[in-house]
Design an enzyme around this catalytic site. Structure first.
Site, PDB file in Angstrom:
ATOM      1  N   HIS A 197       0.925  -1.103   0.161  1.00 15.84           N
ATOM      2  CA  HIS A 197       0.132  -0.017   0.000  1.00 15.84           C
ATOM      3  C   HIS A 197       0.944   1.162   0.281  1.00 15.84           C
ATOM      4  O   HIS A 197       2.291   1.170   0.044  1.00 15.84           O
ATOM      5  CB  HIS A 197      -0.756   0.157   1.294  1.00 15.84           C
ATOM      6  CG  HIS A 197      -0.318   0.140   2.536  1.00 15.84           C
ATOM      7  ND1 HIS A 197       0.356   1.206   3.180  1.00 15.84           N
ATOM      8  CD2 HIS A 197      -0.129  -0.829   3.481  1.00 15.84           C
ATOM      9  CE1 HIS A 197       0.736   1.098   4.246  1.00 15.84           C
ATOM     10  NE2 HIS A 197       0.569  -0.225   4.662  1.00 15.84           N
ATOM     11  N   SER A 271       1.285   4.111  -5.040  1.00 15.93           N
ATOM     12  CA  SER A 271       1.880   5.465  -4.588  1.00 15.93           C
ATOM     13  C   SER A 271       3.156   5.243  -3.986  1.00 15.93           C
ATOM     14  O   SER A 271       4.049   4.663  -4.545  1.00 15.93           O
ATOM     15  CB  SER A 271       0.865   6.086  -3.635  1.00 15.93           C
ATOM     16  OG  SER A 271       1.262   7.303  -3.249  1.00 15.93           O
ATOM     17  N   ASP A 425      -5.471  12.749 -11.325  1.00 11.75           N
ATOM     18  CA  ASP A 425      -4.725  12.676 -10.024  1.00 11.75           C
ATOM     19  C   ASP A 425      -3.898  13.952  -9.784  1.00 11.75           C
ATOM     20  O   ASP A 425      -3.188  14.519 -10.567  1.00 11.75           O
ATOM     21  CB  ASP A 425      -3.581  11.480 -10.331  1.00 11.75           C
ATOM     22  CG  ASP A 425      -2.997  11.209  -8.885  1.00 11.75           C
ATOM     23  OD1 ASP A 425      -2.831  12.047  -8.080  1.00 11.75           O
ATOM     24  OD2 ASP A 425      -2.307  10.221  -8.743  1.00 11.75           O
ATOM     25  N   HIS A 453      -5.876   9.925  -7.309  1.00 16.43           N
ATOM     26  CA  HIS A 453      -4.967   9.001  -6.862  1.00 16.43           C
ATOM     27  C   HIS A 453      -5.527   7.940  -6.090  1.00 16.43           C
ATOM     28  O   HIS A 453      -4.872   6.714  -5.887  1.00 16.43           O
ATOM     29  CB  HIS A 453      -4.217   9.919  -5.598  1.00 16.43           C
ATOM     30  CG  HIS A 453      -3.006   9.518  -5.271  1.00 16.43           C
ATOM     31  ND1 HIS A 453      -1.758   9.392  -6.198  1.00 16.43           N
ATOM     32  CD2 HIS A 453      -2.450   8.920  -3.968  1.00 16.43           C
ATOM     33  CE1 HIS A 453      -0.952   8.810  -5.475  1.00 16.43           C
ATOM     34  NE2 HIS A 453      -1.406   8.424  -3.984  1.00 16.43           N
TER      35      HIS A 453
END
Length: 477
Positions: A197, A271, A425, A453
């Protein structure tokens, strides 16, 4: 009109961030008193400009500090943005002087200098490393194998979910891993997939979206591993950790690759997790079967589009670009407050993270429990120490490393590289993804319209699950 708006923004920014500079100083004093009253010790912080020297061994250009007989820390893993962040007034003064020097109103002498870490090298294998005293104090608990006596700070949440790692049945040395695989006797997984993540998130970003939407055929063939990164979610949140790239990657290796005997694997990362995915792929080039990056995050991927002037320090320059200390746009304002001000961001953690259970109950009450709160769980379940060090040591500190990682991916890895990016984004520009393709020509970039995002996954999880299945299937041919 544009010039007038820019001037107003600059003036307001100077006033607001000067006040925030003063507020952070006040909060520093307030927290020192609170720490002493509640924990009977003065907690170190990075406000102090005091520096200490420590003797380290120099090996192949790396400055290595031995913590225990088996544990070592390479000091260049620590970003100088942790302890060298000048006030906005000082920054404006420096910029003004530099501009005047360019106009030849100043001579070459009298240049303004900022405090920074320095390395005094000799021809011997020993190096004297001068760094911020706070880092030395944090390391004192590790040198010789001593552990911090406190499992958490008084500003951190004490709920069972956040402190399970420090309980007698918990583990400080492994991450929380949500693992799924083939069910039933005799069924063996054919392949493994690791999900990582992003910043201030958790494994729920994957387990509540992608996992339920994978087909039964896929779930019968693959073992799926979603980790909570060090300091986030249900994973350990050690107060004496510096949350370096090396620590994050090492914990993933111990918690997934070693624990579950993973020999080869696909990686899916979002990310900031993309930086960790690249670092992991570089360490295990022969084991990675596919590399899927979503909204590849951090200043590191912006680097090709932010050429650093020769006289600038890379980490400091990147920090000013990512968090420019401007009141507008609002995203830049929020990033600037949390990245520049240690004690203001600590206050945010005190209000939001320590009381996350109350915030979750309030949200459920307002929405009549109709909206799932897994994104809130990921956002709230971390410590200030973890988010502060992770941001500076990975997002800022990795700026000089990612180019090298991408070179290794291009030259030594043969796996497919697929990059997804939402066209809307606002946190990270699409250029971040095209930067990867410019370094790794075989990388395929997919721009998804009307997604940002977060909604690059959330809200289109069924479609994304099908895309992942296609990627994994093609990689296995």
């Amino acid at each position: 009109m544009v010039i007038a708006a820019r001037v107003i923004n600059d003036v307001l920014s100077l006033v607001v961030f000067t006040l925030l500079d003063l507020l952070d100083v006040f909060l520093c004093l307030a927290y020192k008193l609170a720490d002493y009253v509640l924990e009977a010790e003065w907690k170190p912080c990075y406000c102090s400009s005091a520096r200490d020297m420590i003797l380290v061994a120099e090996r192949s250009g790396s400055k290595v500090l031995s913590l225990t007989s088996s544990s070592k820390l390479q000091l260049e893993d620590i970003s100088d943005t942790l302890y060298s962040r000048s006030s906005l007034v000082a920054e404006v003064s420096k910029t003004t002087v530099n501009e005047l020097r360019k106009l030849k109103l100043f001579g070459h002498r009298g240049a303004v200098s900022t405090a920074s870490a320095r390395v005094r090298s000799s021809t011997a294998t020993a190096t004297t490393f001068t760094t911020n005293s706070t880092i030395i104090r944090m390391l004192q608990g590790k040198i010789g194998g001593h552990k911090s006596h406190a499992a958490r700070s008084w500003i951190d949440c004490g709920c069972e979910s956040c402190t399970r790692w420090s309980s007698p049945s918990g583990s400080r040395d492994t991450l929380f891993v949500h693992a799924e695989g083939p069910q039933g006797d005799g069924k063996m997984a054919e392949e493994d997939v690791l999900f990582i993540h992003g910043f201030i998130s958790s494994s729920a970003f994957w387990t509540e979206t992608v996992f339920p939407n994978l087909s039964e055929t896929t779930r019968s063939r693959y073992r799926l591993f979603a980790v909570d990164l060090l300091g986030f979610g249900k994973s350990p949140k050690p107060p004496d950790s510096l949350y370096t790239l090396r620590e994050h990657v090492g914990m993933i290796e111990r918690s997934v690759l070693d624990r579950f005997d993973v020999k080869s694997f696909h990686i899916v990362a979002h990310s900031l997790g993309s930086i960790l995915a690249l670092a992991l792929a570089v360490k295990h080039p022969g084991a990675v079967k596919s590399l899927t990056l979503l909204s590849p995050g951090g200043s590191a991927f912006r680097q090709p589009y932010f050429p650093v002037p020769k006289e600038e320090q890379r980490t400091q320059y990147v920090l000013r670009r990512v968090a420019p200390r401007r009141v507008w746009p609002l995203m830049a304002f929020g990033a600037s407050v949390l990245c520049w001000y240690e004690h203001i961001s600590r206050t945010v953690s005190l209000i939001m993270c320590k009381n996350h259970r109350r915030w979750e109950l309030a949200f459920k009450f307002v929405t009549c429990n109709r909206i799932r709160t897994y994104l809130m769980d990921g956002f709230f379940c971390h410590t200030h120490n973890a988010s502060w060090h992770t941001f500076h040591n990975i997002i800022c500190g990795s700026a000089a490393k990612v180019d090298g990682y991408l070179d290794v991916v291009r030259e030594q890895l043969s796996c497919d590289v697929i990059v997804f990016h939402g066209r809307d984004d606002e946190l990270l520009p699409i250029d971040c993804s095209h930067a990867i393709q410019s370094k790794v020509p075989r990388a395929r970039v997919r721009i998804v319209d009307d997604k940002d995002h977060i909604t690059i996954v959330v809200g289109r999880q069924k479609a994304f699950a099908r895309e992942l299945e296609e990627i994994w299937s093609n990689a296995s041919r």
